[in-house]
Write a protein that holds these residues in place. Structure first.
Motif, short mmCIF file in Angstrom:
data_model
loop_
_atom_site.label_atom_id
_atom_site.label_comp_id
_atom_site.label_asym_id
_atom_site.label_seq_id
_atom_site.Cartn_x
_atom_site.Cartn_y
_atom_site.Cartn_z
N VAL A 1 53.94 39.25 75.07
CA VAL A 1 53.99 40.70 74.88
C VAL A 1 53.47 41.07 73.50
CG1 VAL A 1 55.58 42.65 74.56
CG2 VAL A 1 55.82 41.14 76.54
N ALA A 2 53.82 40.28 72.50
CA ALA A 2 53.37 40.57 71.13
C ALA A 2 51.85 40.49 70.99
CB ALA A 2 54.04 39.61 70.15
N THR A 3 51.22 39.63 71.79
CA THR A 3 49.77 39.45 71.70
C THR A 3 49.00 40.18 72.81
OG1 THR A 3 49.97 37.39 72.99
CG2 THR A 3 50.02 37.21 70.57
N ASP A 4 49.69 40.99 73.61
CA ASP A 4 49.07 41.70 74.72
C ASP A 4 48.26 40.75 75.62
OD1 ASP A 4 50.05 44.27 74.19
OD2 ASP A 4 48.49 44.63 72.70
N ALA A 5 48.90 39.67 75.99
CA ALA A 5 48.26 38.65 76.83
C ALA A 5 48.00 39.20 78.23
CB ALA A 5 49.14 37.41 76.89
N PRO A 6 47.13 38.54 79.00
CA PRO A 6 46.88 38.98 80.38
C PRO A 6 48.18 39.00 81.20
CG PRO A 6 45.23 37.40 79.69
CD PRO A 6 46.27 37.41 78.61
N ILE A 7 48.25 39.92 82.12
CA ILE A 7 49.46 40.08 82.93
C ILE A 7 49.77 38.83 83.76
CG2 ILE A 7 50.46 41.40 84.84
CD1 ILE A 7 49.12 43.88 83.67
N PRO A 8 48.77 38.12 84.32
CA PRO A 8 49.11 36.88 85.04
C PRO A 8 49.85 35.86 84.17
CG PRO A 8 46.90 37.57 85.61
CD PRO A 8 47.35 38.47 84.49
N ALA A 9 49.58 35.87 82.86
CA ALA A 9 50.30 34.95 81.98
C ALA A 9 51.78 35.33 81.91
CB ALA A 9 49.67 34.98 80.59
N LEU A 10 52.06 36.63 81.87
CA LEU A 10 53.45 37.08 81.89
C LEU A 10 54.13 36.71 83.21
CD1 LEU A 10 53.24 40.61 80.24
CD2 LEU A 10 54.64 38.70 79.46
N THR A 11 53.39 36.83 84.29
CA THR A 11 53.93 36.46 85.59
C THR A 11 54.29 34.98 85.63
OG1 THR A 11 52.62 38.18 86.68
CG2 THR A 11 53.45 36.40 88.06
N ALA A 12 53.41 34.14 85.07
CA ALA A 12 53.68 32.70 85.04
C ALA A 12 54.89 32.38 84.17
CB ALA A 12 52.44 31.96 84.53
N ALA A 13 55.00 33.07 83.03
CA ALA A 13 56.14 32.82 82.13
C ALA A 13 57.45 33.17 82.83
CB ALA A 13 55.97 33.62 80.84
N PHE A 14 57.45 34.28 83.55
CA PHE A 14 58.69 34.69 84.20
C PHE A 14 58.95 33.91 85.48
CE2 PHE A 14 60.45 37.67 81.47
CZ PHE A 14 61.60 38.20 82.04
N ALA A 15 57.98 33.17 85.97
CA ALA A 15 58.27 32.24 87.07
C ALA A 15 59.22 31.15 86.59
CB ALA A 15 56.97 31.64 87.60
N VAL A 16 59.08 30.75 85.33
CA VAL A 16 60.01 29.77 84.75
C VAL A 16 61.41 30.37 84.66
CG1 VAL A 16 60.45 28.31 82.72
CG2 VAL A 16 58.10 28.76 83.45
N TYR A 17 61.47 31.67 84.47
CA TYR A 17 62.75 32.38 84.48
C TYR A 17 63.47 32.19 85.82
CZ TYR A 17 65.84 36.47 83.77
OH TYR A 17 66.91 37.31 83.63
N GLY A 18 62.71 32.05 86.89
CA GLY A 18 63.31 31.77 88.19
C GLY A 18 64.00 30.41 88.22
N VAL A 19 63.42 29.43 87.54
CA VAL A 19 64.07 28.12 87.42
C VAL A 19 65.41 28.26 86.71
CG1 VAL A 19 63.88 25.79 86.46
CG2 VAL A 19 61.85 26.93 87.40
N ALA A 20 65.42 29.06 85.64
CA ALA A 20 66.65 29.28 84.89
C ALA A 20 67.73 29.90 85.77
CB ALA A 20 66.36 30.18 83.69
N ASN A 21 67.37 30.90 86.55
CA ASN A 21 68.35 31.59 87.38
C ASN A 21 68.91 30.69 88.48
OD1 ASN A 21 69.01 34.31 86.63
ND2 ASN A 21 66.88 34.85 87.00
N SER A 22 68.13 29.76 88.96
CA SER A 22 68.62 28.88 90.03
C SER A 22 69.40 27.69 89.49
CB SER A 22 67.44 28.39 90.89
OG SER A 22 66.50 27.67 90.10
N PHE A 23 69.23 27.38 88.20
CA PHE A 23 69.88 26.19 87.65
C PHE A 23 71.08 26.49 86.76
CE2 PHE A 23 66.42 23.99 89.38
CZ PHE A 23 66.56 22.63 89.21
N VAL A 24 71.13 27.65 86.13
CA VAL A 24 72.07 27.81 85.03
C VAL A 24 73.45 28.27 85.47
CG1 VAL A 24 71.69 30.25 84.46
CG2 VAL A 24 72.12 28.60 82.63
N TRP A 25 73.59 28.89 86.64
CA TRP A 25 74.87 29.51 86.97
C TRP A 25 75.90 28.55 87.54
CZ3 TRP A 25 75.00 33.61 84.35
CH2 TRP A 25 73.88 34.42 84.19
N SER A 26 75.51 27.75 88.53
CA SER A 26 76.50 26.90 89.19
C SER A 26 77.18 25.90 88.27
CB SER A 26 75.86 26.18 90.38
OG SER A 26 74.75 25.42 89.99
#
Length: 290
Positions: free
Chosen positions: A174-199
């Motif tokens: 966000v700070a570097t105004d990167a391409p939107i697909p890069a943000l999408t890829a970064a937040f895909a890792v966020y999906g790993v966090a949500n599936s692993f961190v709660w249980s």
């Protein structure tokens, strides 16, 4: 006369009803704390004439006072004091609150950035998070199996690392105004966090307490986790009003380090230990004379 062993079943203690005043006082304290952090207007340092710092301090003091007043009521307390003396439960609750603090707020600055700075409509902006949801769904059964195979601590550390990496990378993009697909890829890792961190945190919260404290531990853990999410949203609003999108994401990533630390310190009973101790506790030997 011969001595025989008679097994007398021991039923779990029934938890007494929590007084209504404790519930109301705790809710009032949390409300004052959130209002003190977030306020009703970003440019004002008071809420209805009361300084925000005073509201936050008063709310925290009220919640602590409720816990202290009820410390002698055992399982009848809103938060049994024995839970706060249990290292395993405290670590799990701390980790769950830190994870909620980050994950409950991280999408707010990202969505605002995509719509206000990158010109996306709400629909296309939401579609950028679809890969995150797909990864989360696919990762959930993997997380469940790994909890039994490698242990909850390893799963929690994996999820916490993914949480910090995803939010931190998003802040940099966000700070570097990167391409939107890069943000999408970064937040895909966020999906790993949500599936692993709660249980893992949920497992640790209920397996490290006594059998008659499981209900109280589960309720308290969920309440602390929700409090973390509420405070995360409040802090996110404050950071957004004063520092912008990238700084807000960076602050949330820094808070995620607390989740990672608690994951490393997480204490979970070995598989089967809880079941063994529970079955052993169902009966006690008593000696009688026949």
């Amino acid at each position: 006369m011969a001595a025989v062993t008679v097994f007398v079943p021991v039923l779990p203690r029934r938890r007494a009803a929590v007084p209504a005043w404790a519930i109301c006082a705790n809710a009032l304290g949390v409300a004052a704390l959130v209002l003190g952090v977030q306020g009703t207007h970003a440019a004002r340092a008071d809420v209805w004439g009361v300084p925000r710092w005073l509201l936050a301090c008063a709310g925290t003091a009220l919640v602590l006072a409720v816990v202290r007043i009820q410390r002698g009521q055992g399982l009848g307390a809103l938060v049994p004091i024995t839970l706060l003396r249990n290292r395993g439960f405290v670590t799990a609750a701390w980790g769950g609150a830190a994870a909620s603090f980050c994950s409950g707020s991280a999408m707010i600055p990202l969505m605002l950035y995509l719509q206000r700075e990158r010109g996306l409509a709400p629909g296309p902006a939401a579609l950028t998070l679809v890969p995150m949801g797909v990864v989360c769904v696919l990762g959930a059964p993997v997380s469940a199996r790994l909890n039994n195979r490698v242990g909850a601590r390893a799963v929690a550390v994996t999820g916490s690392c993914a949480l910090v990496a995803a939010i931190g990378a998003s802040a940099a993009l966000v700070a570097t105004d990167a391409p939107i697909p890069a943000l999408t890829a970064a937040f895909a890792v966020y999906g790993v966090a949500n599936s692993f961190v709660w249980s893992p945190f949920s497992i640790a919260a209920v397996t490290t307490v006594a059998a008659d404290e499981v209900g109280a531990a589960s309720g308290t853990f969920n309440a602390v986790k929700q409090l973390g999410a509420v405070l995360g949203s409040a802090v996110c609003a404050v950071l957004l009003s004063g520092f912008g999108y990238a700084a807000t994401l960076g602050g949330l990533a820094a808070a995620g380090l607390l989740c990672l630390l608690s994951s490393a310190l997480l204490r979970v009973d070995p598989p089967g230990a809880g079941a063994h101790s529970s079955s052993a506790g169902l009966s006690r030997p008593a000696t009688g004379v026949a």
